[in-house]
Design an enzyme around this catalytic site. Structure first.
Site, PDB file in Angstrom:
ATOM      1  N   LYS A  60       0.844  -1.200   0.000  1.00 29.18           N
ATOM      2  CA  LYS A  60       0.000   0.000   0.000  1.00 29.18           C
ATOM      3  C   LYS A  60       0.878   1.249   0.000  1.00 29.18           C
ATOM      4  O   LYS A  60       1.999   1.211   0.501  1.00 29.18           O
ATOM      5  CB  LYS A  60      -0.864   0.014   1.266  1.00 29.18           C
ATOM      6  CG  LYS A  60      -2.022  -0.953   1.260  1.00 29.18           C
ATOM      7  CD  LYS A  60      -2.837  -0.811   2.519  1.00 29.18           C
ATOM      8  CE  LYS A  60      -4.004  -1.789   2.547  1.00 29.18           C
ATOM      9  NZ  LYS A  60      -4.997  -1.541   1.495  1.00 29.18           N
ATOM     10  N   ARG A 104     -10.507 -11.372   1.758  1.00 27.63           N
ATOM     11  CA  ARG A 104     -11.329 -12.437   1.187  1.00 27.63           C
ATOM     12  C   ARG A 104     -10.615 -13.788   1.250  1.00 27.63           C
ATOM     13  O   ARG A 104     -11.257 -14.827   1.277  1.00 27.63           O
ATOM     14  CB  ARG A 104     -11.733 -12.060  -0.244  1.00 27.63           C
ATOM     15  CG  ARG A 104     -10.567 -11.876  -1.174  1.00 27.63           C
ATOM     16  CD  ARG A 104     -10.935 -11.096  -2.435  1.00 27.63           C
ATOM     17  NE  ARG A 104     -10.964  -9.653  -2.221  1.00 27.63           N
ATOM     18  CZ  ARG A 104     -11.251  -8.761  -3.173  1.00 27.63           C
ATOM     19  NH1 ARG A 104     -11.582  -9.165  -4.382  1.00 27.63           N
ATOM     20  NH2 ARG A 104     -11.252  -7.476  -2.905  1.00 27.63           N
TER      21      ARG A 104
HETATM   22  N1  BES Z   1      -8.329  -3.645   4.294  1.00 23.08           N
HETATM   23  C1  BES Z   1      -8.413  -3.260   2.951  1.00 23.08           C
HETATM   24  C2  BES Z   1      -9.683  -2.492   2.637  1.00 23.08           C
HETATM   25  C3  BES Z   1      -9.726  -1.054   3.084  1.00 23.08           C
HETATM   26  C4  BES Z   1      -8.953  -0.093   2.449  1.00 23.08           C
HETATM   27  C5  BES Z   1     -10.585  -0.668   4.078  1.00 23.08           C
HETATM   28  C6  BES Z   1      -9.027   1.221   2.846  1.00 23.08           C
HETATM   29  C7  BES Z   1     -10.674   0.659   4.447  1.00 23.08           C
HETATM   30  C8  BES Z   1      -9.892   1.598   3.851  1.00 23.08           C
HETATM   31  C9  BES Z   1      -8.405  -4.489   2.041  1.00 23.08           C
HETATM   32  O1  BES Z   1      -7.646  -5.544   2.479  1.00 23.08           O
HETATM   33  C10 BES Z   1      -7.842  -4.045   0.735  1.00 23.08           C
HETATM   34  O2  BES Z   1      -6.696  -3.698   0.705  1.00 23.08           O
HETATM   35  N2  BES Z   1      -8.663  -4.073  -0.309  1.00 23.08           N
HETATM   36  C11 BES Z   1      -8.232  -3.644  -1.606  1.00 23.08           C
HETATM   37  C12 BES Z   1      -8.753  -4.629  -2.609  1.00 23.08           C
HETATM   38  C13 BES Z   1      -8.183  -4.450  -3.976  1.00 23.08           C
HETATM   39  C14 BES Z   1      -6.710  -4.810  -3.989  1.00 23.08           C
HETATM   40  C15 BES Z   1      -8.935  -5.319  -4.944  1.00 23.08           C
HETATM   41  C16 BES Z   1      -8.786  -2.250  -1.840  1.00 23.08           C
HETATM   42  O3  BES Z   1      -9.914  -1.980  -1.411  1.00 23.08           O
HETATM   43  O4  BES Z   1      -8.092  -1.432  -2.409  1.00 23.08           O
HETATM   44 MN    MN Z   2      -5.612  -5.359   1.858  1.00 23.37          MN
END
Ligand code: BES
Ligand code: MN
Ligand code: ZN
Length: 498
Positions: free
Chosen positions: A279, A353
């Site tokens: 990230k 997931r």
């Molecule tokens: N924990 C995150 C989701 C999230 C991101 C919650 C920001 C709240 C704020 C999750 O694990 C994630 O990183 N999801 C990705 C999925 C994507 C890679 C398909 C996302 O939402 O960017």
């Molecule tokens: Mn994630």
């Protein structure tokens, strides 16, 4: 903070702080009228001076009002009776909490019937008042060496009903509300704890502590157990971390063994760096809240146990860290899930997931009445619904309707999103049964669609709490949502409609 409900006329309340409600202008609410009579019009005269602002939540403090037993009277603006709704109620309660804090009030008497919103009843007002005040007075300063100069905390709150007996329903609502607030507090504190302290092992210990305190069943699966039952997706996420993964099972039995349990599955990523699909740096600290689903499951179970709710509930919490490293899962890796289905991991940041799919497969062994998973799953859900509604997905419309209704009742609201087969093709993989991502369009729906492939044998719902589990910015901190929703949902199913 002790709460009680009593039949009590406002003018007779012997308290440090008597709250009296005012509608628009100089209109005293019903409960305040008798107090004004006893005070020979002193309240109305104070209002006539125009010192109480019209905004819901505005307050005016009066000292030593003759004719009343209370030491102080706090006039609280509710606003126009006809427009008094949940938002106005919450505005009033927030305003009240702010002055109670600055006053350092130790005990307070509230006019319950005047605070109630039309069409929602007294038990609702009891629950909302208790949860609202407990949230307002929640603090997390265990890691500050300089604690706030401790203003004497609000020790006693009396919900007064004038001229009517306290019903059993109202008493039950109070018990539910206090237990729910205790559960939400636990969820908040687990969420707020930093990721170096709140690790998967810490969550497992927390579950063991709850089990001991409330005599619950608890079991913690270790890495070798996960290997034995083939949880290849969960194990893929934990690979880069030095913290051992855990699968926590916590059981509360509050009714006949023959009654199938509700299984709550909570995402427990104690820190989400994204893994190799790292990230960006800004706000990455907030990914400590990525275990909020797990926290809400522990919180809800604490609530059920605390109130001895007549329900059977099993909490299943897959928990690990998502870290980069030499042993970490790579984009392109293909793993076999516990269900036997294979997954091409195209993005290691779509890890929630992956741990949930194995937990859903595991949940089948409890022969559940229904399974609800709770997860901070997608940033896309925040884009879709903001910080107001939790995203709801379900493969059973009755279950979805029941959850929606509970969300409205608890004012911990959800909004249903589609789970149509049409979205499944976005998860196509050239090399495995499916990919773990579905591209940018409908990101929260394709995440739910992925989970649906592991819930075909279940009556299942998924709550995406990415936008509702915590607040950012100055007020950064866990909200404790959706503990109130989960508790209300289970109780309504057990016949407690109010
Ligand atoms: N924990 C995150 C989701 C999230 C991101 C919650 C920001 C709240 C704020 C999750 O694990 C994630 O990183 N999801 C990705 C999925 C994507 C890679 C398909 C996302 O939402 O960017
Ligand atoms: Mn994630
Ligand atoms: Zn995550």
């Amino acid at each position: 903070m002790q709460f009680s409900i009593r039949t009590l006329a406002a003018e007779k309340a012997r308290t440090g702080c008597l709250v009296l409600a005012v509608n628009a202008g100089e209109n005293l609410a019903r409960g305040a009228l008798n107090a004004d009579k006893a005070a020979e019009g002193a309240l109305r005269r104070a209002l006539a001076r125009g010192d109480l602002a019209e905004k819901a939540g505005a307050t005016l403090l009066l000292q030593g009002v003759a004719g009343l037993a209370a030491e102080r009277v706090l006039l609280l603006r509710l606003g126009e009776r006809a427009k008094y709704d949940v938002a106005a109620f919450q505005g009033a309660l927030r305003g009240l909490a702010v002055v109670l804090k600055t006053l350092g009030a130790k005990d307070v008497v509230l006019p319950l019937a005047d605070l109630a919103v039309a069409g929602r009843g007294l038990p609702w007002a009891v629950r909302m008042t208790v949860l609202g005040l407990r949230e307002a007075f929640y603090t997390f300063d265990q890691l500050k060496t300089q604690k706030k100069p401790s203003a004497p905390a609000l020790a006693s709150v009396t919900l007064a009903i004038a001229g009517a007996p306290v019903t059993l329903q109202a008493q039950a609502a109070l018990k539910e509300a206090v237990a729910t607030a205790d559960g939400a507090d636990l969820a908040r504190t687990l969420g707020n704890l930093p990721p170096n302290l709140c690790t998967p092992s810490y969550l497992a210990d927390e579950a063991r502590k709850l089990a001991k305190q409330y005599k619950l069943g608890v079991e913690v699966l270790e890495r070798k157990d996960m290997e034995r039952i083939g949880m290849g997706a969960l194990l893929a996420v934990t690979r880069g971390s030095h913290q051992p993964p855990k699968l926590i099972v916590l059981r509360y039995a509050g009714t006949a063994k023959s009654k199938k349990p509700l299984v709550l599955v909570g995402k427990g990523i104690t820190f989400d760096t994204g893994g190799i699909s790292l990230k960006p740096a800004p706000e990455m600290d907030e990914m400590k809240f990525d275990m909020s689903g797990a926290g809400s499951v522990l919180g809800a179970i604490r609530a059920f146990a605390g109130m001895r709710a007549p329900v059977n509930v099993v909490g299943v919490i897959p928990t690990c860290e998502n870290m980069p490293g030499g042993a970490a899962t790579r984009p392109g890796d293909i793993v076999t899930t516990m269900s036997g289905q294979t997954v091409e991991i195209l993005n290691t940041d779509a890890e929630g997931r992956l741990i949930l799919c194995d937990a859903l497969t595991y949940a089948q062994r409890f022969d559940p009445e229904a399974v609800v998973d709770i997860a901070t799953l997608t940033g896309a859900c925040v884009i879709a619904l903001g910080h107001v509604a939790t995203g709801l997905f379900a493969n059973d419309q009755k279950l979805a309707d029941d959850i929606s209704a509970a969300g409205d009742d608890a004012w911990d609201r959800v909004w249903q999103m589609p789970l149509w087969e049409d979205y499944q093709e976005q998860l196509r993989s050239n090399f495995a049964d499916m990919a773990n991502i579905g591209g940018r369009p409908a990101g929260s729906i394709t995440a739910a669609s992925y989970l649906a492939r592991f819930a075909r044998k279940l009556k299942w719902a998924h709550l995406d709490i990415a936008g509702t589990a915590w607040r950012s910015g100055r007020e950064k901190g866990s909200t404790g949502r959706p503990v109130p929703l989960l508790v209300r949902f289970a109780l309504r199913k057990a016949g407690r409609k109010s």
